[in-house]
Design a protein around this motif. Structure first.
Motif, PDB file in Angstrom:
ATOM      1  N   PHE A  71      50.876  23.319  35.767  1.00  0.00           N
ATOM      2  CA  PHE A  71      49.587  22.942  35.264  1.00  0.00           C
ATOM      3  C   PHE A  71      48.552  22.381  36.242  1.00  0.00           C
ATOM      4  CE2 PHE A  71      51.630  19.500  32.776  1.00  0.00           C
ATOM      5  CZ  PHE A  71      51.229  18.289  33.287  1.00  0.00           C
ATOM      6  N   GLU A  72      49.158  21.560  37.249  1.00  0.00           N
ATOM      7  CA  GLU A  72      48.393  20.968  38.142  1.00  0.00           C
ATOM      8  C   GLU A  72      47.708  21.836  38.971  1.00  0.00           C
ATOM      9  OE1 GLU A  72      50.703  18.222  40.135  1.00  0.00           O
ATOM     10  OE2 GLU A  72      51.129  16.849  38.473  1.00  0.00           O
ATOM     11  N   ALA A  73      48.388  23.017  39.442  1.00  0.00           N
ATOM     12  CA  ALA A  73      47.796  24.137  40.203  1.00  0.00           C
ATOM     13  C   ALA A  73      46.784  24.610  39.216  1.00  0.00           C
ATOM     14  CB  ALA A  73      49.011  25.040  40.526  1.00  0.00           C
ATOM     15  N   TYR A  74      46.807  25.047  37.813  1.00  0.00           N
ATOM     16  CA  TYR A  74      46.126  25.632  37.140  1.00  0.00           C
ATOM     17  C   TYR A  74      44.862  24.849  36.890  1.00  0.00           C
ATOM     18  CZ  TYR A  74      49.763  29.180  36.542  1.00  0.00           C
ATOM     19  OH  TYR A  74      50.617  30.291  36.716  1.00  0.00           O
ATOM     20  N   ARG A  75      44.981  23.634  36.788  1.00  0.00           N
ATOM     21  CA  ARG A  75      43.748  22.410  36.567  1.00  0.00           C
ATOM     22  C   ARG A  75      42.813  22.756  37.704  1.00  0.00           C
ATOM     23  NH1 ARG A  75      46.389  16.765  35.172  1.00  0.00           N
ATOM     24  NH2 ARG A  75      47.002  17.108  32.840  1.00  0.00           N
ATOM     25  N   GLU A  76      43.164  23.090  38.843  1.00  0.00           N
ATOM     26  CA  GLU A  76      42.254  23.236  39.996  1.00  0.00           C
ATOM     27  C   GLU A  76      41.578  24.776  40.021  1.00  0.00           C
ATOM     28  OE1 GLU A  76      43.282  22.082  43.989  1.00  0.00           O
ATOM     29  OE2 GLU A  76      45.372  21.087  43.149  1.00  0.00           O
ATOM     30  N   LEU A  77      42.677  25.703  39.535  1.00  0.00           N
ATOM     31  CA  LEU A  77      41.910  27.251  39.599  1.00  0.00           C
ATOM     32  C   LEU A  77      41.137  27.430  38.345  1.00  0.00           C
ATOM     33  CD1 LEU A  77      44.562  29.354  40.584  1.00  0.00           C
ATOM     34  CD2 LEU A  77      42.822  28.774  41.989  1.00  0.00           C
ATOM     35  N   ALA A  78      41.447  26.850  37.050  1.00  0.00           N
ATOM     36  CA  ALA A  78      40.719  27.058  35.844  1.00  0.00           C
ATOM     37  C   ALA A  78      39.022  26.931  36.147  1.00  0.00           C
ATOM     38  CB  ALA A  78      41.127  26.360  34.802  1.00  0.00           C
ATOM     39  N   PRO A  79      38.589  26.089  36.676  1.00  0.00           N
ATOM     40  CA  PRO A  79      37.152  25.630  36.800  1.00  0.00           C
ATOM     41  C   PRO A  79      36.570  26.630  37.763  1.00  0.00           C
ATOM     42  CG  PRO A  79      38.231  23.662  37.091  1.00  0.00           C
ATOM     43  CD  PRO A  79      39.296  24.634  37.041  1.00  0.00           C
ATOM     44  N   ILE A  80      37.259  27.227  38.760  1.00  0.00           N
ATOM     45  CA  ILE A  80      36.680  28.019  39.527  1.00  0.00           C
ATOM     46  C   ILE A  80      36.603  29.613  38.798  1.00  0.00           C
ATOM     47  CG2 ILE A  80      37.313  29.388  42.016  1.00  0.00           C
ATOM     48  CD1 ILE A  80      38.791  27.086  42.840  1.00  0.00           C
ATOM     49  N   PHE A  81      37.716  29.990  38.177  1.00  0.00           N
ATOM     50  CA  PHE A  81      37.889  31.025  37.410  1.00  0.00           C
ATOM     51  C   PHE A  81      36.428  31.185  36.498  1.00  0.00           C
ATOM     52  CE2 PHE A  81      38.642  33.565  33.658  1.00  0.00           C
ATOM     53  CZ  PHE A  81      39.452  34.632  34.181  1.00  0.00           C
ATOM     54  N   ILE A  82      36.135  29.925  35.914  1.00  0.00           N
ATOM     55  CA  ILE A  82      35.168  30.050  34.590  1.00  0.00           C
ATOM     56  C   ILE A  82      33.763  29.991  35.395  1.00  0.00           C
ATOM     57  CG2 ILE A  82      34.027  28.487  33.080  1.00  0.00           C
ATOM     58  CD1 ILE A  82      37.017  27.523  32.308  1.00  0.00           C
ATOM     59  N   ARG A  83      33.760  29.320  36.458  1.00  0.00           N
ATOM     60  CA  ARG A  83      32.475  29.426  37.431  1.00  0.00           C
ATOM     61  C   ARG A  83      32.050  30.764  37.775  1.00  0.00           C
ATOM     62  NH1 ARG A  83      34.039  24.363  39.130  1.00  0.00           N
ATOM     63  NH2 ARG A  83      34.646  25.230  41.120  1.00  0.00           N
ATOM     64  N   LEU A  84      33.267  31.483  38.404  1.00  0.00           N
ATOM     65  CA  LEU A  84      32.849  32.808  38.945  1.00  0.00           C
ATOM     66  C   LEU A  84      32.755  33.768  37.890  1.00  0.00           C
ATOM     67  CD1 LEU A  84      35.917  33.512  41.385  1.00  0.00           C
ATOM     68  CD2 LEU A  84      33.548  33.682  41.758  1.00  0.00           C
ATOM     69  N   SER A  85      33.346  33.660  36.499  1.00  0.00           N
ATOM     70  CA  SER A  85      33.028  34.580  35.636  1.00  0.00           C
ATOM     71  C   SER A  85      31.432  34.648  35.220  1.00  0.00           C
ATOM     72  CB  SER A  85      33.759  34.328  34.190  1.00  0.00           C
ATOM     73  OG  SER A  85      33.286  33.022  33.843  1.00  0.00           O
ATOM     74  N   ARG A  86      30.927  33.390  35.275  1.00  0.00           N
ATOM     75  CA  ARG A  86      29.412  33.297  35.222  1.00  0.00           C
ATOM     76  C   ARG A  86      28.548  33.827  36.110  1.00  0.00           C
ATOM     77  NH1 ARG A  86      30.372  27.059  33.236  1.00  0.00           N
ATOM     78  NH2 ARG A  86      31.108  27.363  31.160  1.00  0.00           N
ATOM     79  N   GLN A  87      29.079  33.681  37.280  1.00  0.00           N
ATOM     80  CA  GLN A  87      28.268  34.149  38.461  1.00  0.00           C
ATOM     81  C   GLN A  87      28.312  35.591  38.621  1.00  0.00           C
ATOM     82  OE1 GLN A  87      29.973  31.648  41.670  1.00  0.00           O
ATOM     83  NE2 GLN A  87      29.206  29.820  40.883  1.00  0.00           N
ATOM     84  N   LEU A  88      29.497  36.113  38.432  1.00  0.00           N
ATOM     85  CA  LEU A  88      29.700  37.676  38.383  1.00  0.00           C
ATOM     86  C   LEU A  88      28.771  38.265  37.214  1.00  0.00           C
ATOM     87  CD1 LEU A  88      33.433  37.709  39.380  1.00  0.00           C
ATOM     88  CD2 LEU A  88      31.348  38.503  41.031  1.00  0.00           C
ATOM     89  N   GLN A  89      28.668  37.513  36.305  1.00  0.00           N
ATOM     90  CA  GLN A  89      27.883  38.051  35.037  1.00  0.00           C
ATOM     91  C   GLN A  89      26.561  38.677  35.478  1.00  0.00           C
ATOM     92  OE1 GLN A  89      28.399  36.007  31.569  1.00  0.00           O
ATOM     93  NE2 GLN A  89      27.930  37.826  30.083  1.00  0.00           N
ATOM     94  N   THR A  90      25.672  38.101  36.458  1.00  0.00           N
ATOM     95  CA  THR A  90      24.680  38.409  36.746  1.00  0.00           C
ATOM     96  C   THR A  90      24.373  39.843  37.226  1.00  0.00           C
ATOM     97  OG1 THR A  90      24.737  37.533  39.019  1.00  0.00           O
ATOM     98  CG2 THR A  90      24.002  36.031  37.198  1.00  0.00           C
ATOM     99  N   GLU A  91      25.733  40.300  37.846  1.00  0.00           N
ATOM    100  CA  GLU A  91      25.573  41.826  38.522  1.00  0.00           C
ATOM    101  C   GLU A  91      26.400  42.687  37.671  1.00  0.00           C
ATOM    102  OE1 GLU A  91      23.960  42.729  41.129  1.00  0.00           O
ATOM    103  OE2 GLU A  91      23.143  40.726  41.539  1.00  0.00           O
ATOM    104  N   TYR A  92      27.035  42.459  36.549  1.00  0.00           N
ATOM    105  CA  TYR A  92      28.058  43.182  35.648  1.00  0.00           C
ATOM    106  C   TYR A  92      27.266  44.529  35.317  1.00  0.00           C
ATOM    107  CZ  TYR A  92      32.004  40.099  35.466  1.00  0.00           C
ATOM    108  OH  TYR A  92      32.886  39.336  35.576  1.00  0.00           O
ATOM    109  N   GLU A  93      25.923  44.244  34.894  1.00  0.00           N
ATOM    110  CA  GLU A  93      25.075  45.397  34.479  1.00  0.00           C
ATOM    111  C   GLU A  93      24.791  46.405  35.588  1.00  0.00           C
ATOM    112  OE1 GLU A  93      21.087  46.437  31.878  1.00  0.00           O
ATOM    113  OE2 GLU A  93      21.502  44.436  32.688  1.00  0.00           O
ATOM    114  N   ASN A  94      24.513  46.104  36.656  1.00  0.00           N
ATOM    115  CA  ASN A  94      24.169  46.637  37.611  1.00  0.00           C
ATOM    116  C   ASN A  94      25.374  47.532  38.479  1.00  0.00           C
ATOM    117  OD1 ASN A  94      21.468  45.605  38.093  1.00  0.00           O
ATOM    118  ND2 ASN A  94      22.039  43.908  39.399  1.00  0.00           N
ATOM    119  N   ILE A  95      26.542  46.760  38.250  1.00  0.00           N
ATOM    120  CA  ILE A  95      27.646  47.773  38.707  1.00  0.00           C
ATOM    121  C   ILE A  95      28.020  48.719  37.753  1.00  0.00           C
ATOM    122  CG2 ILE A  95      29.619  46.132  38.152  1.00  0.00           C
ATOM    123  CD1 ILE A  95      29.359  48.260  41.359  1.00  0.00           C
TER     124      ILE A  95
END
Length: 512
Positions: free
Chosen positions: A479-503
């Motif tokens: 869970f220490e490894a996942y604590r680091e990755l989870a925020p990246i996963f969440i931020r990425l999902s928001r950033q990628l959402q700006t291009e989902y409609e286009n793709i």
């Protein structure tokens, strides 16, 4: 012996489970059928194939009952996938196949409804988030793009209602499935006037809402004969698969979440009243009038694991077939060789758009962070982690609505995988308990039947039959490894959402 049958109407198969009078599994029968994706964003089923699967599954398990020696079948009860829609003409001839929850062709009209502001107003009364999964959106799509069907349609049903209509000539829908249509007011337990006005349909085109404890008898003789049961056997309406999954794993106390990963997935908790999320991220569906399930569904569960099997692990699939073993078991052994976090490889599992937590039918999947050191094993583990991270995102929204979660009850196909169970415990940093009995949805349907017939007074009697459980505790090194990755996963999902409609639009344009 007195028997009962719990039927699980799923997206890709129907399972019948025969229980004895101690609620122990005697035998099961599972009949598969295809999900048709002939066009982009389509996800349909064939009515005849599902009906035939039901008859065949029931016939197989009923064959274990010796009626001549005094055995009886007390009832057949149902757990059903939610959000399906079928249009019929005035003579009850189908005008469509089964348009399933996974069909996202209504995305344009869903977004228009959201933008108008009416969508959120309807959500606050129906508890169903505005998304192409819901019959509400599907009706808008039919009206706009298939006016010939829309104008001929005299009746609209879901798949379970179709089966009951064909078997019993009934026209009813339990309030659990009705609460997932986007057309049903969960506060007055009737079809919602505003939702009907928006879609342009009327109450006469919809079935009569009934309690999950309602039932039918006197099945058409030809079908009773084909199945091999008495025609007066009660068929209990039952409820949606999500609410029944909570009951089936005894996740009914505050703070106890049920997580189900089948073809799709969900995380849910039980409330004694409907609860609406001001941000519109969670659903509220009925189990019955006094039990409400609040949660979030994800499109991408076991189907993504299957995609990985079919497209990345063809050799293992062939090897498993030769050895008579399960390809998924071989795959999880491969994934288990990779440490938690997949060496920084992140997978967003949005192969089929997504419902909770982002509610974006245009969402698409992606690997992020690939480098020369990554292998198929890393990619596979990241697929499992990505599905789990996504459910974790839903849990964060759910906690804002219902309060802190402190334990998880797991069910569905993923619950058979020790690696995946541990992964959920590690990412959620919560104990994950897996009941020994895997037929939780069918067992819950049988408990509903027992209450309907007056054999029990309380649904919580199910706790006597859950059986022993295995509990997985979170491991600090993971869970220490996942604590680091989870925020990246969440931020990425928001950033990628700006291009989902286009793709997504690009893919629609260039996919034939």
């Amino acid at each position: 012996m007195e028997y009962m049958i719990g039927v699980d109407l799923g997206t890709t198969s129907t399972k019948a489970v025969l229980f004895n009078d101690q609620n122990q599994v005697v035998t099961t029968a599972n009949k598969a059928y295809p999900l048709y994706r002939d066009l982009p964003d389509m996800a349909e089923e064939d009515l005849t194939e599902i009906f035939d699967a039901l008859i065949a599954a029931l016939h197989e398990v009923v064959g274990q009952i010796n009626f001549e020696s005094g055995d009886t079948l007390a009832a057949v009860s149902f757990s059903s996938a939610m959000h399906s829609l079928i249009a019929f003409d005035a003579n009850w001839q189908p005008l469509t196949r089964v348009i399933t929850w996974a069909d996202t062709r209504a995305v344009k009209y869903t977004e228009e409804l959201k933008a108008s502001g009416l969508g959120h107003e309807i959500y606050k009364k129906t508890g169903t988030p505005i998304h192409p999964m819901a019959p509400l959106s599907k009706l808008l799509w039919l009206k706009a793009e298939h006016a010939d069907i829309y104008n001929k349609a005299a009746h609209y049903l879901g798949i379970k209602e179709y089966l009951f209509h064909r078997l019993f000539n009934a026209n009813k829908m339990d309030i659990s499935l009705a609460s997932g249509t986007g057309l049903f007011n969960i506060f007055n337990l009737d079809w919602d006037d505003q939702a009907l006005e928006v879609t342009g349909i009327n109450r006469a085109q919809l079935p009569q809402p009934v309690e999950p404890y309602d039932y039918e008898t006197h099945m058409a003789t030809e079908y009773a004969t084909a199945i091999g049961l008495p025609s007066d056997t009660p068929f209990i309406y039952g409820a949606g698969d999500g609410p029944l999954s909570n009951l089936g794993v005894n996740a009914v106390k505050p703070g106890v979440a049920a997580i189900t990963i089948g073809t799709s997935g969900a995380i849910r908790v039980v409330s004694d009243k409907p609860v609406i999320d001001p941000k519109g991220r969670t659903f509220t569906y009925a189990l019955d009038k006094t039990h409400w399930v609040v949660g979030g569904p994800v499109n991408n569960g076991g189907d993504v694991f299957r995609w990985a099997r079919d497209n990345m692990f063809d050799a293992e699939k062939s090897t498993a077939a030769l050895l008579g073993t399960d390809a998924y078991d071989l795959m999880t052994k491969i994934a288990s060789r990779v440490p938690a976090g997949s060496a920084g490889l992140i997978f967003h599992p949005y192969l089929g758009g997504e419902r909770a937590p982002i509610w974006d039918a245009n969402a698409r999947g992606s690997f992020f962070g690939l480098n020369h050191g990554h292998t198929r094993a890393h990619m596979l583990r990241s697929v499992l982690e990505g599905i789990t991270f996504n459910v974790y995102m839903v849990s964060l929204a759910l906690e804002e609505v219902v309060g802190e979660l402190h334990s998880i009850q797991a069910t569905g196909g993923f619950a058979r995988s020790p690696l995946w169970r541990q992964m959920f415990a590690d990412i959620f940093e919560q104990p994950v308990t897996v009941p020994e009995a895997f037929e939780s949805g069918s067992l819950a349907a049988v408990i509903v039947a027992q209450k309907a017939l007056g054999k029990i007074d309380n649904l919580y009697d199910i706790s006597k039959y859950i059986g022993s459980s295995n509990t997985y505790q979170p491991l600090p090194e993971n869970f220490e490894a996942y604590r680091e990755l989870a925020p990246i996963f969440i931020r990425l999902s928001r950033q990628l959402q700006t291009e989902y409609e286009n793709i997504a639009n690009y893919q629609r344009k260039h996919t034939k």
